[in-house]
Scaffold this motif. Structure first.
Motif, PDB file in Angstrom:
ATOM      1  N   VAL A 465      66.253  97.521 -12.660  1.00 42.26           N
ATOM      2  CA  VAL A 465      67.324  97.288 -11.860  1.00 42.26           C
ATOM      3  C   VAL A 465      68.781  96.973 -12.254  1.00 42.26           C
ATOM      4  CG1 VAL A 465      68.206  96.116  -9.610  1.00 42.26           C
ATOM      5  CG2 VAL A 465      65.819  96.385 -10.119  1.00 42.26           C
ATOM      6  N   THR A 466      69.675  97.830 -12.253  1.00 42.25           N
ATOM      7  CA  THR A 466      70.881  97.558 -13.099  1.00 42.25           C
ATOM      8  C   THR A 466      72.205  98.251 -12.035  1.00 42.25           C
ATOM      9  OG1 THR A 466      72.098  98.294 -14.803  1.00 42.25           O
ATOM     10  CG2 THR A 466      70.684  99.817 -14.020  1.00 42.25           C
ATOM     11  N   TYR A 467      73.321  98.487 -12.656  1.00 39.79           N
ATOM     12  CA  TYR A 467      74.431  98.903 -11.754  1.00 39.79           C
ATOM     13  C   TYR A 467      75.062 100.166 -12.229  1.00 39.79           C
ATOM     14  CZ  TYR A 467      76.956  96.625 -15.647  1.00 39.79           C
ATOM     15  OH  TYR A 467      77.481  96.263 -16.649  1.00 39.79           O
ATOM     16  N   ALA A 468      75.521 100.863 -11.348  1.00 39.19           N
ATOM     17  CA  ALA A 468      76.116 102.304 -11.715  1.00 39.19           C
ATOM     18  C   ALA A 468      77.470 101.975 -12.597  1.00 39.19           C
ATOM     19  CB  ALA A 468      76.215 103.227 -10.546  1.00 39.19           C
ATOM     20  N   VAL A 469      77.758 102.616 -13.509  1.00 40.65           N
ATOM     21  CA  VAL A 469      79.095 102.599 -14.297  1.00 40.65           C
ATOM     22  C   VAL A 469      80.082 103.888 -13.805  1.00 40.65           C
ATOM     23  CG1 VAL A 469      78.178 101.066 -16.200  1.00 40.65           C
ATOM     24  CG2 VAL A 469      78.152 103.917 -16.498  1.00 40.65           C
ATOM     25  N   ARG A 470      79.592 104.744 -13.257  1.00 33.05           N
ATOM     26  CA  ARG A 470      80.228 105.887 -12.988  1.00 33.05           C
ATOM     27  C   ARG A 470      79.653 106.366 -11.565  1.00 33.05           C
ATOM     28  NH1 ARG A 470      77.565 107.486 -17.246  1.00 33.05           N
ATOM     29  NH2 ARG A 470      78.771 106.701 -18.565  1.00 33.05           N
ATOM     30  N   GLY A 482      79.496 100.865  -9.354  1.00 35.04           N
ATOM     31  CA  GLY A 482      79.239  99.569  -8.912  1.00 35.04           C
ATOM     32  C   GLY A 482      77.954  99.595  -7.990  1.00 35.04           C
ATOM     33  N   ASP A 483      77.431 100.682  -7.623  1.00 35.43           N
ATOM     34  CA  ASP A 483      76.066 100.697  -6.889  1.00 35.43           C
ATOM     35  C   ASP A 483      74.981  99.870  -7.424  1.00 35.43           C
ATOM     36  OD1 ASP A 483      77.346 101.742  -4.680  1.00 35.43           O
ATOM     37  OD2 ASP A 483      76.402 103.704  -4.776  1.00 35.43           O
ATOM     38  N   ILE A 484      73.946  99.412  -7.071  1.00 31.49           N
ATOM     39  CA  ILE A 484      72.864  98.658  -7.507  1.00 31.49           C
ATOM     40  C   ILE A 484      71.868  99.951  -7.532  1.00 31.49           C
ATOM     41  CG2 ILE A 484      71.146  96.868  -7.485  1.00 31.49           C
ATOM     42  CD1 ILE A 484      74.138  95.992  -7.991  1.00 31.49           C
ATOM     43  N   MET A 485      71.280 100.316  -8.586  1.00 33.71           N
ATOM     44  CA  MET A 485      70.240 101.029  -8.859  1.00 33.71           C
ATOM     45  C   MET A 485      68.776 100.552  -9.345  1.00 33.71           C
ATOM     46  SD  MET A 485      72.482 104.061 -10.583  1.00 33.71           S
ATOM     47  CE  MET A 485      72.562 103.082 -12.095  1.00 33.71           C
ATOM     48  N   GLY A 486      67.810 101.097  -8.633  1.00 33.52           N
ATOM     49  CA  GLY A 486      66.417 100.934  -9.046  1.00 33.52           C
ATOM     50  C   GLY A 486      65.863 101.776  -9.780  1.00 33.52           C
ATOM     51  N   ILE A 487      65.447 101.987 -10.841  1.00 30.45           N
ATOM     52  CA  ILE A 487      64.939 103.128 -11.817  1.00 30.45           C
ATOM     53  C   ILE A 487      63.438 102.867 -12.154  1.00 30.45           C
ATOM     54  CG2 ILE A 487      65.536 104.148 -13.891  1.00 30.45           C
ATOM     55  CD1 ILE A 487      68.341 102.920 -13.747  1.00 30.45           C
ATOM     56  N   ASP A 489      60.066 105.371 -13.937  1.00 32.75           N
ATOM     57  CA  ASP A 489      59.551 106.055 -14.863  1.00 32.75           C
ATOM     58  C   ASP A 489      60.161 107.392 -14.539  1.00 32.75           C
ATOM     59  OD1 ASP A 489      58.398 104.076 -16.513  1.00 32.75           O
ATOM     60  OD2 ASP A 489      56.498 104.316 -15.727  1.00 32.75           O
ATOM     61  N   ASP A 490      60.128 107.951 -13.152  1.00 34.03           N
ATOM     62  CA  ASP A 490      60.515 109.173 -12.677  1.00 34.03           C
ATOM     63  C   ASP A 490      62.126 109.405 -12.584  1.00 34.03           C
ATOM     64  OD1 ASP A 490      57.685 110.145 -12.749  1.00 34.03           O
ATOM     65  OD2 ASP A 490      57.649 109.026 -10.711  1.00 34.03           O
ATOM     66  N   GLY A 491      62.750 108.313 -12.547  1.00 33.74           N
ATOM     67  CA  GLY A 491      64.251 108.268 -12.566  1.00 33.74           C
ATOM     68  C   GLY A 491      65.061 107.463 -11.305  1.00 33.74           C
ATOM     69  N   ILE A 492      66.054 107.719 -10.823  1.00 32.15           N
ATOM     70  CA  ILE A 492      66.421 106.707  -9.861  1.00 32.15           C
ATOM     71  C   ILE A 492      65.889 106.968  -8.571  1.00 32.15           C
ATOM     72  CG2 ILE A 492      68.650 105.987  -8.620  1.00 32.15           C
ATOM     73  CD1 ILE A 492      70.302 107.283 -11.032  1.00 32.15           C
ATOM     74  N   GLU A 493      65.132 105.758  -8.044  1.00 33.97           N
ATOM     75  CA  GLU A 493      64.355 105.793  -6.786  1.00 33.97           C
ATOM     76  C   GLU A 493      65.086 104.855  -5.723  1.00 33.97           C
ATOM     77  OE1 GLU A 493      61.463 107.141  -5.851  1.00 33.97           O
ATOM     78  OE2 GLU A 493      61.330 108.327  -7.767  1.00 33.97           O
ATOM     79  N   ALA A 494      65.887 103.934  -5.905  1.00 31.48           N
ATOM     80  CA  ALA A 494      66.625 103.253  -5.051  1.00 31.48           C
ATOM     81  C   ALA A 494      67.933 102.981  -5.309  1.00 31.48           C
ATOM     82  CB  ALA A 494      65.687 102.054  -4.916  1.00 31.48           C
ATOM     83  N   VAL A 495      68.769 103.042  -4.289  1.00 28.95           N
ATOM     84  CA  VAL A 495      70.258 102.992  -4.598  1.00 28.95           C
ATOM     85  C   VAL A 495      70.826 102.156  -3.368  1.00 28.95           C
ATOM     86  CG1 VAL A 495      72.663 103.767  -4.636  1.00 28.95           C
ATOM     87  CG2 VAL A 495      70.566 105.144  -5.546  1.00 28.95           C
ATOM     88  N   GLY A 496      71.318 100.867  -3.580  1.00 26.99           N
ATOM     89  CA  GLY A 496      71.680 100.075  -2.628  1.00 26.99           C
ATOM     90  C   GLY A 496      73.034  99.240  -3.286  1.00 26.99           C
ATOM     91  N   THR A 497      73.399  98.108  -2.376  1.00 26.28           N
ATOM     92  CA  THR A 497      74.380  97.290  -2.623  1.00 26.28           C
ATOM     93  C   THR A 497      73.998  95.836  -2.939  1.00 26.28           C
ATOM     94  OG1 THR A 497      75.269  97.096  -0.353  1.00 26.28           O
ATOM     95  CG2 THR A 497      76.231  98.789  -1.302  1.00 26.28           C
ATOM     96  N   ASP A 498      73.023  95.590  -2.637  1.00 23.90           N
ATOM     97  CA  ASP A 498      72.485  94.255  -2.641  1.00 23.90           C
ATOM     98  C   ASP A 498      71.330  94.206  -3.692  1.00 23.90           C
ATOM     99  OD1 ASP A 498      71.926  91.257  -1.711  1.00 23.90           O
ATOM    100  OD2 ASP A 498      69.866  92.182  -1.797  1.00 23.90           O
ATOM    101  N   ILE A 499      71.360  93.308  -4.724  1.00 26.10           N
ATOM    102  CA  ILE A 499      70.344  93.283  -5.887  1.00 26.10           C
ATOM    103  C   ILE A 499      68.967  93.172  -5.333  1.00 26.10           C
ATOM    104  CG2 ILE A 499      69.652  92.138  -7.942  1.00 26.10           C
ATOM    105  CD1 ILE A 499      72.628  91.225  -8.523  1.00 26.10           C
TER     106      ILE A 499
END
Length: 564
Positions: A465-470, A482-487, A489-499
Motif C-alpha cells: 500500500v503506497t501513494y501515487a506520485v502522478r 496523492g491517491d492511496i493505492m493497494g497493489i 501481484d496482479d497490479g493495482i487493485e484498490a484506490v482510495g484516499t484513506d490508508i
C-alpha cells in the motif's frame, strides 16, 4: 568534425553529451512511467547508469577507441540500476564490443555496433517485450544497416537513424496497450532517444558546452576524507602516493593478481588494488613509484597516473586527525579480513534486498548474510551486488532481489562473477523474499534448496500500500497524484484516499476461503496503534484468518502484506 569518420576524442565528447542530455531530461522521462509508484524510476536509473560510465570516460586524457569502449562498457555494467539501466548497459556493451578494434568509426562501424548492441540486449532479457526500449533500439539498428552504404555524410546518416528512432518510439503505444491507456510512449525508449539526441546535437554543433554532473553528491571536505594520503611528514615511511589504472592486455589470473599485490606490498604500504576483466586500479604508498609503474606496464598500458609527494603536505593538525581515523579504519578492516580468511568458506550464503529496519531484522533472523538497503527510491546497482558477493564467504550464494526492477541487475552481477556460484531467485516482493528464506533447509544441497525456496515464495500472495506520485490511467482505473493505492501481484487493485480503508479493500480482494495467515508489516509512517486497529478490523471480517502484525519500518509503503 570530420563528416566521414568519428575519432576517439570526438567519440568521447559525443558520449558525454549524450549523458548530459539524459541527465537534464530524467524527470521528464520519470513522468512517462505508467505505474505511478514512488520507486526508482526509468529516467533516474538510466541516468545513474550512464553517469557511472561517463565518470570513467571523462577521466581519459588521451583516449583511444579501445580505452573509450572499456570505460563505457565497464562503467555502465558496474553502475547499472533497474531493468532500464541494465538494458542500457547491455546496449553499450554490445556496441563497444563490435567497434573496440577500430581506430575511427564510420557508417559501417556504427551499423555493426547498433546491430551487436541490439543482439546483446535482447539476449540479456529472459522474455523480451516489444513496445519497449528494445523495440526502439532494434528499429534504429535496422535503419543503420539499411543506410550504411548510402552516399550520406556521417551527420546526415546519424540524423536519419535518430528520426527513425522517434518514429518507432511513437508507435510503442500500439504495441503495449498499457501505454496507450495512459497516453504515453515507452519511458525506456524515450531515455534512449534523449541520449542519442544529445549525441547528434553535439555532432551538429547545436550543443558545445558539456558539463557532466556528479553521480553522487560530493561530501563537504573533512578530516576523514584525507585519511589515506595525508599523514604527518615525520611519520611518513613511504613518501609517494602513487595511483594509476592498468588497461589490461588480458584479464589477470588469481596468481597474477596476488603476485602484483605481493610485489607492491614489498615496496610500500596502503595498497588498494581492484581488478576486473579489463582494468586494474592501483593505489600504493612507496618510495619508488617508477618501479611500481614499470611492473604495472608488464600487464598493459597505463592511464590516470598520479604521483604525490606526501612529505610536502603541511596541514599538520588535520593530517594527524586523519591518520588516526585511517589507522583505526585499517585496523578494523585488517581484523575483519583476518577473521574472514581464518573462517572456512561455507557451502551456502544469502544476499537480500531490504527496505526498512524491521524488514532487515526479519531477514537477519532468517539467516541472510548480507543485506542491501534499497529497492524503491534507489535501486541497487550491479556494483552494489558485486560488492556484496565479495563480502559473503560462501561457495554458493542465493540473491533475493525482492523487486522486479532489481532482478536484471542481480543477474548481471551473477554473470560477472567467476569465483562463486550465484543463484538469483527472481523474487519480486519482500514477502516473497521472506517466504523463500523460510523454505531454506540447512541439511539440503543447493539444487534442493533452490526448488524448496522457489516453491515457498511462489505459494504466497503479496500486497503493498503506497501513494501515487502522478496522475495516470491504468487497468481501467483513473488515479490522481496523492491517491492511496493497494497493489497485489496482479497490479493495482484498490484506490482510495484513506490508508487503512484502502488497505482493507486490498486485503478483501486477496483473502479467500483457503487463506490461513495474513502477515502485516507496517512502515515508518504508520504507528503500531494504527496497525493494530487495522488488524482488529481484519480479524473481525475474517474470523478464521490468523493475523500477524510486525514492524517493517519501510519507507514509501504504508503496509506490506502477505497472504498464505
Amino acid at each position: 568534425m570530420n563528416t566521414l569518420t568519428i575519432d576517439a576524442k570526438t567519440l568521447q565528447r559525443l558520449f558525454l553529451a549524450g549523458a548530459n542530455r539524459i541527465d537534464s531530461q530524467k524527470e521528464y522521462i520519470n513522468e512517462l512511467n505508467v505505474f505511478p509508484v514512488p520507486d526508482g524510476d526509468t529516467g533516474t536509473n538510466m541516468t545513474l547508469t550512464i553517469l557511472s560510465a561517463a565518470k570513467e570516460v571523462e577521466k581519459l586524457t588521451d583516449p583511444t577507441i579501445v580505452s573509450l569502449c572499456q570505460a563505457i562498457s565497464g562503467g555502465s555494467l558496474r553502475g547499472a540500476r533497474g531493468n532500464s539501466g541494465v538494458i542500457l548497459s547491455q546496449l553499450f556493451r554490445g556496441f563497444t564490443r563490435a567497434v573496440s578494434k577500430s581506430e575511427t568509426l564510420d557508417k559501417a562501424e556504427i551499423a555493426l555496433g547498433f546491430g551487436r548492441a541490439v543482439d546483446t540486449a535482447y539476449k540479456a532479457v529472459m522474455k523480451p517485450k516489444e513496445g519497449t526500449i528494445l523495440t526502439v533500439a532494434k528499429g534504429m539498428a535496422d535503419k543503420a544497416e539499411e543506410l550504411k552504404d548510402s552516399d550520406m555524410d556521417l551527420i546526415a546518416y546519424c540524423e536519419a537513424i535518430l528520426a527513425c528512432g522517434y518514429e518507432v518510439l511513437e508507435k510503442t503505444p500500439d504495441l503495449l496497450p498499457v501505454l496507450k491507456e495512459a497516453g504515453v510512449v515507452d519511458s525506456g525508449g524515450q531515455g534512449l532517444m534523449e541520449i542519442l539526441q544529445g549525441i547528434v546535437d553535439a555532432m551538429t554543433g547545436k550543443v558545445t558546452e558539456i558539463v557532466i554532473p556528479e553521480v553522487e553528491k560530493t561530501p563537504e571536505p573533512s578530516v576523514i576524507q584525507k585519511d589515506a594520503d595525508y599523514v604527518p611528514p615525520a611519520d611518513i615511511k613511504f613518501g609517494y602516493c602513487t595511483e594509476f589504472i592498468i588497461m589490461l592486455n588480458q584479464a589477470l589470473t588469481e596468481e597474477e593478481e596476488q603476485g602484483l599485490k605481493d610485489y607492491l606490498l614489498g615496496m610500500g604500504d596502503s595498497l588498494v588494488l581492484v581488478a576486473d576483466d579489463e582494468i586494474c586500479k592501483v593505489h600504493v604508498h612507496t618510495n619508488h613509484p617508477g618501479q611500481a609503474i614499470e611492473k604495472a606496464l608488464t600487464f598493459g598500458p597505463l592511464s590516470n597516473m598520479k604521483i604525490d609527494n606526501m612529505r610536502l603536505e603541511h596541514q599538520e593538525k588535520l593530517i594527524k586527525d586523519a591518520e588516526k581515523v585511517a589507522a583505526r579504519q585499517r585496523q578494523e578492516e585488517e581484523l575483519a579480513a583476518r577473521k574472514k580468511k581464518q573462517e572456512p568458506m561455507k557451502k551456502i550464503g544469502f544476499i537480500s534486498i531490504s527496505i526498512g529496519e524491521g524488514m532487515t531484522e526479519v531477514f537477519k533472523g532468517l539467516g541472510v548474510d548480507y543485506l542491501i538497503e534499497g529497492g524503491q527510491t534507489m535501486n541497487p546497482s550491479t556494483e552494489d551486488m558485486l560488492n556484496a558477493i565479495k563480502e559473503v564467504n560462501a561457495e554458493n550464494i542465493f540473491i533475493l532481489p525482492n523487486n522486479k526492477n532489481i532482478i536484471l541487475a542481480a543477474e548481471q552481477a551473477r554473470d560477472l562473477t567467476e569465483d562463486k556460484n550465484i543463484i538469483v531467485l527472481p523474487t519480486q516482493t519482500i514477502p516473497q523474499g521472506i517466504a523463500a528464506m523460510v523454505g531454506y533447509m540447512p541439511e539440503s544441497d543447493v539444487e534442493e534448496n533452490k526448488e524448496s525456496m522457489e516453491e515457498c515464495y511462489r505459494d504466497i500472495l503479496s500486497g503493498q500500500v503506497t501513494y501515487a506520485v502522478r496522475d495516470t490511467a491504468i487497468n481501467g482505473k483513473t488515479i490522481h497524484k496523492g491517491d492511496i493505492m493497494g497493489i497485489n501481484d496482479d497490479g493495482i487493485e484498490a484506490v482510495g484516499t484513506d490508508i487503512n480503508a484502502t488497505t482493507m479493500d486490498l486485503i478483501t480482494r486477496m483473502v479467500d476461503a483457503d487463506s490461513e495467515l495474513l502477515s502485516l508489516y507496517y512502515g515508518e509512517d504508520v504507528t503500531r496503534e494504527q496497525a493494530e486497529e487495522l488488524a482488529e478490523k481484519v480479524e473481525a471480517a475474517f474470523p478464521d484468518l490468523e493475523v500477524e502484525t510486525n514492524f517493517g519500518g519501510q519507507p514509501i509503503y504504508y503496509y506490506v502484506l502477505s497472504v498464505e
